[in-house]
Scaffold this motif. Structure first.
Motif, PDB file in Angstrom:
ATOM      1  N   THR A  80       1.096  -1.103  -0.101  1.00  0.00           N
ATOM      2  CA  THR A  80       0.041   0.103   0.146  1.00  0.00           C
ATOM      3  C   THR A  80       0.907   1.265   0.200  1.00  0.00           C
ATOM      4  N   GLN A  81       0.271   2.350  -0.564  1.00  0.00           N
ATOM      5  CA  GLN A  81       1.207   3.244  -0.416  1.00  0.00           C
ATOM      6  C   GLN A  81       0.752   4.519   0.744  1.00  0.00           C
ATOM      7  N   ASN A  82      -0.501   4.066   1.225  1.00  0.00           N
ATOM      8  CA  ASN A  82      -0.794   4.790   2.478  1.00  0.00           C
ATOM      9  C   ASN A  82      -0.703   3.562   3.623  1.00  0.00           C
ATOM     10  N   PRO A  83      -0.025   3.829   4.431  1.00  0.00           N
ATOM     11  CA  PRO A  83      -0.031   2.915   5.661  1.00  0.00           C
ATOM     12  C   PRO A  83      -1.343   2.788   6.509  1.00  0.00           C
ATOM     13  N   GLN A  84      -2.208   3.799   6.516  1.00  0.00           N
ATOM     14  CA  GLN A  84      -3.510   3.642   6.916  1.00  0.00           C
ATOM     15  C   GLN A  84      -4.223   2.377   6.327  1.00  0.00           C
ATOM     16  N   HIS A  85      -3.788   2.223   5.192  1.00  0.00           N
ATOM     17  CA  HIS A  85      -4.537   1.067   4.529  1.00  0.00           C
ATOM     18  C   HIS A  85      -4.087  -0.453   4.796  1.00  0.00           C
ATOM     19  N   GLY A  86      -3.087  -0.338   5.579  1.00  0.00           N
ATOM     20  CA  GLY A  86      -2.374  -1.652   5.980  1.00  0.00           C
ATOM     21  C   GLY A  86      -1.339  -1.794   5.082  1.00  0.00           C
ATOM     22  N   ILE A 135      -8.735  -5.128  -1.591  1.00  0.00           N
ATOM     23  CA  ILE A 135      -8.555  -5.930  -0.530  1.00  0.00           C
ATOM     24  C   ILE A 135      -7.388  -5.711   0.275  1.00  0.00           C
ATOM     25  N   ASN A 136      -7.432  -5.037   1.384  1.00  0.00           N
ATOM     26  CA  ASN A 136      -6.312  -4.538   2.235  1.00  0.00           C
ATOM     27  C   ASN A 136      -5.819  -5.660   3.133  1.00  0.00           C
ATOM     28  N   LEU A 137      -4.645  -6.093   3.261  1.00  0.00           N
ATOM     29  CA  LEU A 137      -3.946  -6.836   4.214  1.00  0.00           C
ATOM     30  C   LEU A 137      -3.196  -6.258   5.216  1.00  0.00           C
ATOM     31  N   ARG A 138      -3.279  -6.615   6.436  1.00  0.00           N
ATOM     32  CA  ARG A 138      -2.162  -5.955   7.579  1.00  0.00           C
ATOM     33  C   ARG A 138      -1.563  -6.982   8.072  1.00  0.00           C
ATOM     34  N   LEU A 147     -14.307 -12.462  -2.430  1.00  0.00           N
ATOM     35  CA  LEU A 147     -12.718 -13.009  -2.413  1.00  0.00           C
ATOM     36  C   LEU A 147     -12.252 -13.060  -1.124  1.00  0.00           C
ATOM     37  N   ALA A 148     -12.427 -12.059  -0.562  1.00  0.00           N
ATOM     38  CA  ALA A 148     -11.711 -12.053   0.930  1.00  0.00           C
ATOM     39  C   ALA A 148     -12.286 -13.093   1.929  1.00  0.00           C
ATOM     40  N   GLU A 155      -6.201  -8.735   9.933  1.00  0.00           N
ATOM     41  CA  GLU A 155      -7.281  -8.452   9.175  1.00  0.00           C
ATOM     42  C   GLU A 155      -7.213  -8.146   7.829  1.00  0.00           C
ATOM     43  N   VAL A 156      -8.318  -8.653   7.110  1.00  0.00           N
ATOM     44  CA  VAL A 156      -8.589  -8.421   5.869  1.00  0.00           C
ATOM     45  C   VAL A 156      -9.451  -7.490   5.747  1.00  0.00           C
ATOM     46  N   ALA A 157      -9.303  -6.429   5.071  1.00  0.00           N
ATOM     47  CA  ALA A 157     -10.263  -5.255   5.031  1.00  0.00           C
ATOM     48  C   ALA A 157     -10.496  -5.020   3.417  1.00  0.00           C
TER      49      ALA A 157
END
Length: 530
Positions: A26-32, A78-81, A57-58, A69-71
């Motif tokens: 991600t380019q923005n850490p807020q998104h994981g 689909i964002n992964l952290r 999919l998630a 989490e998967v967001a």
RNA sequence: GCCCCCGUAGCUCAGUGGAUCAGAGCGGUUGCCUUCUAAGCAAUAGGUCGCAGGUUCGAAUCCUGCCGGGGGCGCCA
């Protein structure tokens, strides 16, 4: 990581050809930490809204260890952290890997040659040559770290008109005669002549220009090697252009081209038939081969006879026009031209005070590398060149490079390393070892951020190797140094809290390993004390 | 005329094969050293991403055309 997404392929495979599954940062850490844009790409062929696809999919995702989490995020990501506990656990493998941390086996021992510098042995290295030298050397280092079998080569133009003129110019200087037309007027040659005179007279009482050229090249190469050594650059091989003309290799090559109908004689010269609007001269009217002719023999030699899978040549941008025709000739000879990769390094101008001086090889003027090394030292020279992508023109700010102060970007990175080394020494007795449970104490934003940046290091090395873009190392190093300084500022390492101290020392150790490896790959020193 | 590179904050430059932010350093302004190195950290000001079209749900990023800077287009190296 990637495999996890592969698992969902079965779900969608029925519909259509899947676009490549890409997991990106991600380019923005807020998104994981990672994101997948597959739903957006599938939306059209599945004829469903991307958000719906993303949710389905998630739900089916099997996450490998380490992911929390998967967001789902609009319009269809689909964002992964990463799990903090997983991040912390990685400190152990980094510590174990040590200087190996970041290396990979991407290259599978494939033999690759990196050819760089290759400045003519008729004069000292100029500062403008140094950019290609640094780029070539770091490309070689990065490839070595990715387990390519790398050979560094210097191609020496030791024959032809220039060398003859070089010898004649030396002779003229010794005899105090006028330098021949088109010869070397430089002070360098004048001084060299004086230096060589006793030996020259001893070896050739008639002062044969060929003997003089030989002596002059030997002497010049010695000083070039010394300049490069100061930059921590050493070639494995110096390849002599003259060795290509053994009567067999060259004869065979021309025969091959001739048999393909690509050689004609016209106007007393020998030409390579390009098939385009303009043919290229192989042999001049005086019978001497052109550089183009030598380049053909040379690259055929590397890629066919010597068995390198790839040849990565670092050339000045002013040689751009040659790339196409050398590749074309290789293709005619049955060699895949993609095996030759040419990195064109753009010109450098030097800024001193308010004045910018453009350095062009043609202009022939400029500061020598030796002068610059004496003035600013090797670390700023290397680091500054790596702070620019090779295909961008750049301006080298001498005043900035010379400053032994905070304004100089080299010190920012080196200082981060020195600080860590200092803390580690200071806290040595407190942090003998930390268990996994202790590492759980590392939970501030600065500590987690530092871990995230460190963990990108292997990707950075791999990407630099794949793209042949060594500047990625410098930009990464700068980011890593920033994360280290922020951590240092906000997290006191050595305190009365023994478990916390131990855990933070582990973090410092891993961070020092990472930035030390990064500086090392760039050939920049990593001091323990500043 | 043709080919290559570049055009992003006052300066030097990242990002650029789509979505999820226009960013860093220097320079400007302003804070922070009784504690492991202040060669550091933090805040703030500053940009129509050269211009104009186009493709798209979405363009600094892809396409086209211009403009500007640099380099090449030798029987020079």
């Amino acid at each position: 990581m990637r495999q996890a997404v592969e698992n969902i392929d079965g779900w969608a495979a029925a519909t259509t050809v899947l676009p490549a599954v890409v997991v990106e940062r991600t380019q923005n850490p807020q998104h994981g930490d990672y994101s997948v844009t597959l739903p957006l790409k599938l939306a059209r062929s599945l004829r469903q809204p991307p958000l719906v696809i993303a949710e389905r999919l998630a739900g089916r995702l099997e996450l490998p260890d380490g992911f929390a989490e998967v967001a789902i995020a609009a319009p269809g990501f689909i964002n992964l952290r990463l799990l903090p506990s997983w991040l912390r656990a990685q400190l152990v493998p980094i510590k174990e890997a040590g200087t190996q941390w970041g290396r990979s086996s991407l290259g599978h021992d494939i033999p690759v040659q990196v050819e760089f510098v290759s400045s003519n042995p008729t004069g000292p290295l100029l500062f403008s040559h140094a950019r290609g030298a640094v780029v070539g050397d770091v490309v070689a280092r990065v490839l070595e770290a990715s387990r390519f079998k790398v050979q560094r080569e210097y191609y020496v133009n030791d024959k032809g008109r220039q060398i003859r003129l070089f010898g004649e110019s030396l002779r003229a200087r010794i005899l105090d005669e006028p330098v021949p037309e088109g010869g070397y007027q430089s002070e360098y040659v004048r001084d060299l002549a004086q230096e060589l005179e006793p030996r020259a007279r001893e070896m050739s009482s008639s002062l044969d220009p060929r003997v003089l050229a030989e002596l002059g090249m030997e002497q010049t190469m010695t000083s070039i090697r010394e300049d490069l050594r100061r930059l921590d650059i050493k070639h494995d091989q110096e390849f002599l252009e003259s060795s290509l003309y053994d009567g067999r290799w060259d004869g065979e090559t021309w025969q091959e081209l001739r048999s393909k109908g690509r050689v004609v004689e016209r106007d007393g010269a020998v030409w390579f038939v390009t098939g385009a609007d303009k043919d290229e001269v192989l042999f001049k009217r005086d019978g001497e081969p052109t550089y183009f002719a030598s380049d053909i023999l040379y690259h055929r030699d590397k890629l066919e006879r010597r068995g390198f899978q790839r040849s990565i040549d670092v050339w000045g941008a002013d040689h751009q026009g040659q790339v196409g025709r050398v590749k074309q000739a290789l293709e005619v000879l049955g060699i895949d031209p993609a095996r030759l990769q040419v990195l064109l390094v753009q010109l450098v101008s030097v800024k001193r005070g308010a004045e910018a001086v453009r350095m062009s090889r043609r202009a022939g003027v400029g500061i020598t590398l030796k002068e610059m090394l004496d003035e600013v030292g090797p670390d700023p020279v290397r680091y500054f060149f790596l702070l620019r992508s090779a295909d961008a023109h750049m301006q080298f700010d001498v005043d900035l490079a010379k400053q032994q102060s905070s304004d100089n970007p080299v010190y920012y990175a080196q200082y981060a390393h020195a600080r860590l080394a200092n803390v580690l020494a200071f806290g040595a007795d407190a942090g003998a070892d930390a268990g996994v449970s202790d590492l759980e104490r590392l939970d501030s934003e600065w500590e987690l951020e530092l871990m995230r940046v460190m963990l990108r290091w292997p990707d950075v090395v791999r990407e630099a190797a794949e793209s042949l873009e060594p500047h990625r190392l410098a930009f990464y190093t700068d980011e890593l140094a920033a994360a280290i300084h922020r951590f240092y500022k906000n997290c006191r390492v050595v305190t009365d809290d023994r478990p916390l101290t131990a855990a933070r020392l582990q973090l410092c150790l891993a961070a020092r390993t990472t930035i030390g490896n990064a500086l090392g790959l760039m050939g920049v020193s990593a001091p323990d004390r500043m």
